[in-house]
Design an enzyme around this catalytic site. Structure first.
Site, short mmCIF file in Angstrom:
data_model
loop_
_atom_site.label_atom_id
_atom_site.label_comp_id
_atom_site.label_asym_id
_atom_site.label_seq_id
_atom_site.Cartn_x
_atom_site.Cartn_y
_atom_site.Cartn_z
N ASP A 7 0.86 -1.18 0.00
CA ASP A 7 0.00 0.00 0.00
C ASP A 7 0.90 1.24 0.00
O ASP A 7 2.13 1.15 -0.15
CB ASP A 7 -1.02 -0.04 1.15
N HIS A 8 0.29 2.42 0.20
CA HIS A 8 1.05 3.67 0.15
C HIS A 8 2.17 3.70 1.19
O HIS A 8 3.25 4.25 0.94
CB HIS A 8 0.11 4.87 0.33
N CYS A 64 2.76 -3.35 4.13
CA CYS A 64 1.95 -2.18 4.48
C CYS A 64 2.62 -1.54 5.70
O CYS A 64 3.75 -1.90 6.05
CB CYS A 64 0.48 -2.52 4.70
N THR A 66 2.08 -1.60 9.01
CA THR A 66 2.38 -2.55 10.09
C THR A 66 2.65 -3.96 9.57
O THR A 66 3.12 -4.81 10.33
CB THR A 66 1.18 -2.67 11.04
N HIS A 97 9.96 -23.48 9.31
CA HIS A 97 8.88 -24.14 10.03
C HIS A 97 7.51 -23.96 9.38
O HIS A 97 6.64 -24.82 9.55
CB HIS A 97 8.78 -23.59 11.47
N ARG A 131 7.90 -32.80 10.72
CA ARG A 131 6.79 -32.47 11.62
C ARG A 131 6.14 -31.14 11.25
O ARG A 131 4.96 -30.92 11.54
CB ARG A 131 7.27 -32.44 13.08
N HIS A 132 6.90 -30.27 10.60
CA HIS A 132 6.34 -28.97 10.22
C HIS A 132 5.33 -29.12 9.09
O HIS A 132 4.34 -28.39 9.03
CB HIS A 132 7.45 -28.00 9.87
C1 RB5 Z 1 -2.16 2.83 6.44
O1 RB5 Z 1 -2.21 4.03 7.16
C2 RB5 Z 1 -2.06 1.65 7.40
O2 RB5 Z 1 -3.25 1.49 8.08
C3 RB5 Z 1 -1.70 0.41 6.65
O3 RB5 Z 1 -0.50 0.60 5.95
C4 RB5 Z 1 -1.47 -0.84 7.47
O4 RB5 Z 1 -0.60 -0.60 8.53
C5 RB5 Z 1 -2.68 -1.57 7.87
O5 RB5 Z 1 -2.62 -2.65 8.47
#
Ligand code: RB5
Length: 142
Positions: A7-8, A64, A66, A97, A131-132
């Site tokens: 994403d951005h 993204c 996070t 794993h 096992r994995h």
């Molecule tokens: C974008 O602001 C943010 O929400 C996205 O990149 C991501 O972290 C969502 O899970």
């Protein structure tokens, strides 16, 4: 062929990783996004996941802010095992794993150097099987 989507928030890191992969001789399919303009990560995540399920791409990278939203999205696909990684050790274990087929990265919480180190580890680390594999076989969409 390696697929990549961001994403951005992950746009700039995506460019860096594409450059690295192409320098190494990999073919890369870029699913976008193509600017830092705000967008919705599922719009690029689903096409990336589908391309891996269809065998067009062998494996992929999903980025993204996070790493959570985009990995939640691709993991809705039965053929995807996306691993959210923030250290090379976790990236190695995701291959050893979990036989992860998507490396998911949190662009806002790792440096470019850390992301490259994780990508290199992800590429170089084989699945251990045994096992994995039994555990992976028990992962199912309900
Ligand atoms: C974008 O602001 C943010 O929400 C996205 O990149 C991501 O972290 C969502 O899970």
């Amino acid at each position: 062929m390696i697929g990549i989507a961001a994403d951005h928030a992950g746009y700039e890191l995506k460019g860096l990783l594409i450059e690295y992969l192409r320098e190494q001789g990999y073919e890369v399919k870029d699913f976008g996004t193509h600017s830092t303009e705000s967008m919705d990560y599922p719009d690029v995540a689903h096409p990336l996941a589908a391309s891996i399920e269809e065998g067009v791409c062998e494996w992929g990278i999903a980025i993204c802010g996070t790493g959570n939203g985009i990995s939640m999205t691709v993991n809705k696909h039965a053929g995807i095992r996306a691993a959210l990684c923030w250290t090379p050790e976790i990236a190695a274990l995701a291959r050893q794993h979990n036989n992860a087929n998507i490396l998911s990265l949190p662009a806002r919480f790792v440096s470019n150097e850390e992301a490259l180190a994780m990508l290199k580890t992800f590429i170089d680390t084989p699945f251990e099987g045994g096992r994995h594999q039994r555990r992976i076989d028990k992962i199912a969409c309900l």
